[in-house]
Design an enzyme around this catalytic site. Structure first.
Site, PDB file in Angstrom:
ATOM      1  N   ASP A 205      11.402  -6.483  -5.654  1.00  0.00           N
ATOM      2  CA  ASP A 205      10.643  -7.730  -5.666  1.00  0.00           C
ATOM      3  C   ASP A 205       9.368  -7.500  -6.484  1.00  0.00           C
ATOM      4  O   ASP A 205       9.187  -6.412  -7.047  1.00  0.00           O
ATOM      5  CB  ASP A 205      10.293  -8.165  -4.226  1.00  0.00           C
ATOM      6  CG  ASP A 205       9.296  -7.220  -3.554  1.00  0.00           C
ATOM      7  OD1 ASP A 205       8.942  -6.184  -4.151  1.00  0.00           O
ATOM      8  OD2 ASP A 205       8.871  -7.527  -2.433  1.00  0.00           O
ATOM      9  N   ASP A 207       5.146  -7.892  -5.973  1.00  0.00           N
ATOM     10  CA  ASP A 207       4.137  -8.128  -4.939  1.00  0.00           C
ATOM     11  C   ASP A 207       2.775  -8.423  -5.546  1.00  0.00           C
ATOM     12  O   ASP A 207       2.355  -7.751  -6.490  1.00  0.00           O
ATOM     13  CB  ASP A 207       4.014  -6.881  -4.053  1.00  0.00           C
ATOM     14  CG  ASP A 207       5.350  -6.402  -3.523  1.00  0.00           C
ATOM     15  OD1 ASP A 207       5.810  -6.942  -2.511  1.00  0.00           O
ATOM     16  OD2 ASP A 207       5.945  -5.490  -4.138  1.00  0.00           O
ATOM     17  N   ASP A 297       6.419 -11.519  -3.260  1.00  0.00           N
ATOM     18  CA  ASP A 297       5.563 -11.544  -2.064  1.00  0.00           C
ATOM     19  C   ASP A 297       4.126 -11.829  -2.484  1.00  0.00           C
ATOM     20  O   ASP A 297       3.597 -11.183  -3.384  1.00  0.00           O
ATOM     21  CB  ASP A 297       5.582 -10.179  -1.346  1.00  0.00           C
ATOM     22  CG  ASP A 297       6.898  -9.909  -0.641  1.00  0.00           C
ATOM     23  OD1 ASP A 297       7.652 -10.868  -0.397  1.00  0.00           O
ATOM     24  OD2 ASP A 297       7.166  -8.736  -0.320  1.00  0.00           O
TER      25      ASP A 297
HETATM   26  P1  8DG Z   1      10.129  -2.173  -4.324  1.00  0.00           P
HETATM   27  O1  8DG Z   1       9.704  -3.582  -4.088  1.00  0.00           O
HETATM   28  O2  8DG Z   1      10.063  -1.788  -5.735  1.00  0.00           O
HETATM   29  O3  8DG Z   1      11.444  -1.882  -3.721  1.00  0.00           O
HETATM   30  O4  8DG Z   1       9.093  -1.187  -3.580  1.00  0.00           O
HETATM   31  P2  8DG Z   1       7.673  -1.513  -3.014  1.00  0.00           P
HETATM   32  O5  8DG Z   1       6.985  -2.554  -3.843  1.00  0.00           O
HETATM   33  O6  8DG Z   1       6.938  -0.233  -2.813  1.00  0.00           O
HETATM   34  O7  8DG Z   1       7.998  -2.067  -1.571  1.00  0.00           O
HETATM   35  P3  8DG Z   1       7.758  -3.481  -0.881  1.00  0.00           P
HETATM   36  O8  8DG Z   1       8.702  -3.580   0.265  1.00  0.00           O
HETATM   37  O9  8DG Z   1       7.759  -4.597  -1.850  1.00  0.00           O
HETATM   38  O10 8DG Z   1       6.323  -3.363  -0.222  1.00  0.00           O
HETATM   39  C1  8DG Z   1       5.174  -3.082  -0.974  1.00  0.00           C
HETATM   40  C2  8DG Z   1       4.258  -2.202  -0.197  1.00  0.00           C
HETATM   41  O11 8DG Z   1       3.563  -2.955   0.765  1.00  0.00           O
HETATM   42  C3  8DG Z   1       4.980  -1.102   0.565  1.00  0.00           C
HETATM   43  O12 8DG Z   1       4.538   0.132   0.088  1.00  0.00           O
HETATM   44  C4  8DG Z   1       4.578  -1.243   1.985  1.00  0.00           C
HETATM   45  C5  8DG Z   1       3.439  -2.218   1.968  1.00  0.00           C
HETATM   46  N1  8DG Z   1       3.419  -3.189   3.042  1.00  0.00           N
HETATM   47  C6  8DG Z   1       2.326  -3.379   3.826  1.00  0.00           C
HETATM   48  N2  8DG Z   1       2.592  -4.332   4.752  1.00  0.00           N
HETATM   49  C7  8DG Z   1       3.853  -4.764   4.533  1.00  0.00           C
HETATM   50  C8  8DG Z   1       4.660  -5.738   5.163  1.00  0.00           C
HETATM   51  O13 8DG Z   1       4.276  -6.383   6.140  1.00  0.00           O
HETATM   52  N3  8DG Z   1       5.904  -5.937   4.635  1.00  0.00           N
HETATM   53  C9  8DG Z   1       6.324  -5.240   3.544  1.00  0.00           C
HETATM   54  N4  8DG Z   1       7.542  -5.499   3.051  1.00  0.00           N
HETATM   55  N5  8DG Z   1       5.583  -4.285   2.949  1.00  0.00           N
HETATM   56  C10 8DG Z   1       4.368  -4.053   3.431  1.00  0.00           C
HETATM   57  O14 8DG Z   1       1.287  -2.768   3.671  1.00  0.00           O
HETATM   58 MN    MN Z   2       7.462  -6.743  -1.189  1.00  0.00          MN
HETATM   59 MN    MN Z   3       7.783  -4.511  -3.989  1.00  0.00          MN
END
Ligand code: 8DG
Ligand code: MN
Ligand code: MN
Length: 373
Positions: A205, A207, A297
């Site tokens: 995703d 963020d 997100d």
């Molecule tokens: P990706 O999307 O490339 O797979 O990896 P990412 O960007 O590292 O993971 P992510 O699931 O999109 O989450 C981004 C970061 O945010 C992750 O390192 C953990 C952190 N995070 C929080 N709070 C929350 C939460 O409530 N939900 C999620 N999904 N992630 C959170 O600090």
């Molecule tokens: Mn995310």
């Molecule tokens: Mn992410």
């Protein structure tokens, strides 16, 4: 977990076996099986096998070169007996039989498939499995299954959102979000977070963090942004969560990466023409739509939490976990996405930048690209 286990085995540099699924199976299986008392001792403190594998992956990932024999990892931290057993099997036979067995396991396969749908967690996946369901088609045709709104979106955009998002796509989305946010509030503060801030080439995703320079002004911002995305015709799905932020509850002892900020989990429509390098190109010959759905997100903390939220949402999850453990064990401080609390001084340490947070922790600044633990 899956990614880290993949990294874990990929550091053994054996490329002829389907490593990813191999690791997935072992990790998921171990995480779902009850922990036997004897296996507990293999893992430090109360951390489960999942966490232990993640840590092991992180350690191996940080090594300057590939591991070719077990002697090379002697003295390294976080490599327990289970990890070493898997490594030994792979180094000896080129594969791990235990992992292969799990990979073929029907329950594992079903749970992995079900949880790959946006909005489906382990509990729902388990429920469906217990009802004898095994494929996504079966879920969709089973009359007694009530999907919630999020799961319906998850199924509707399944093929798009299970495809990795590229850096170019993330950049294009960044432009859209920036334009939208600044059209509403020219002085809004916006940052890319997550894996793409850490310099990753692909993600699941994109963020973003957004706030306003003046406390409280961020409150209506996110809903405005959502409305504006809708008006532009690019909002395919939106799950909005209002703030549950309560200043009287600080400092937090939750010790995890959950937070109370206003946020939304979106699915946006990204036109291929907006992605650099893909103008006029057709990514998939069978697909003439010219657009794809992408998960985005958006998180909107108040400005006094901004630096903490940025640090938390930049991740990686494992890096955040390690940093919080360090803060607590080595500094008697509680770190979360909202604040840093000094237990000795009994006060919250303020910070407006990530640099200041690292300084409070007595650590040298760690660049986002160095946080891919
Ligand atoms: P990706 O999307 O490339 O797979 O990896 P990412 O960007 O590292 O993971 P992510 O699931 O999109 O989450 C981004 C970061 O945010 C992750 O390192 C953990 C952190 N995070 C929080 N709070 C929350 C939460 O409530 N939900 C999620 N999904 N992630 C959170 O600090
Ligand atoms: Mn995310
Ligand atoms: Mn992410």
């Amino acid at each position: 977990l899956w990614v880290s286990l993949f990294i874990f085995v990929s550091h053994l540099q054996i490329s002829h076996i389907p490593l990813l699924s191999l690791c997935l199976s072992l990790s998921l299986s171990l995480s779902l099986s009850p922990i036997h008392p004897s296996s507990l001792s293999e893992f430090n403190e109360s951390k489960g096998p999942c966490l232990a594998f993640r840590q092991a992956a992180s350690v191996l990932k940080s090594l300057p070169s590939a591991v070719h024999c077990l002697e090379a990892i002697q003295g390294l931290p976080c490599l327990g007996e289970h990890t070493k057993a898997v490594m030994e099997e792979i180094l000896t036979f080129g594969r791990s039989f235990k992992v292969e067995e799990i990979r073929c396991d029907e329950r594992y396969q079903a749970l992995k498939l079900f949880t790959s749908v946006f909005g489906v967690g382990p509990k729902t996946a388990e429920k469906w499995y217990r009802r004898g369901l095994r494929s996504l088609q079966e879920i969709l045709t089973e009359p007694n299954i009530q999907l919630n709104r999020m799961q319906r979106a998850g199924f509707l955009y399944y093929s798009d959102i299970s495809k990795a998002v590229s850096k170019a796509e993330a950049k294009a989305l960044g432009c859209i979000i920036e334009e939208t946010v600044h059209w509403i509030a020219p002085d809004a503060i916006l940052a890319l977070t997550g894996g793409f801030r850490r310099g990753k080439e692909y993600g699941h995703d994109v963020d973003f963090l957004l706030t306003m320079p003046e406390m409280g002004k961020e409150e209506g911002l996110l809903l405005h942004v959502i409305d504006r995305l809708k008006d532009q015709g690019i909002l395919l799905y939106c799950e909005y969560q209002g703030s549950t932020f309560d200043v009287s509850k600080l400092p937090s002892c939750r010790f995890e990466d959950m937070d109370c900020f206003q946020k939304c989990f979106l699915i946006l429509r990204l036109e291929q023409g907006q992605v650099e390098g893909e103008r006029g190109l057709q990514r998939d010959p069978g697909d003439s739509r010219g657009w794809r759905a992408v998960r985005v997100d958006l998180v909107a903390p108040p400005v006094d939490c901004y630096a903490f939220a940025l640090l938390g949402w930049t991740g990686s999850r494992q890096f955040g976990r390690d940093l919080r453990t360090f803060a607590q064990k080595e500094r008697q401080m509680l770190l979360d996405n909202h604040a840093l609390y000094d237990k000795t001084k009994k006060l919250c340490l303020l910070a407006t930048t990530e640099e200041e947070i690292f300084a409070h922790l007595g650590l040298e600044y760690v660049e986002p690209w160095q946080r891919n633990a």
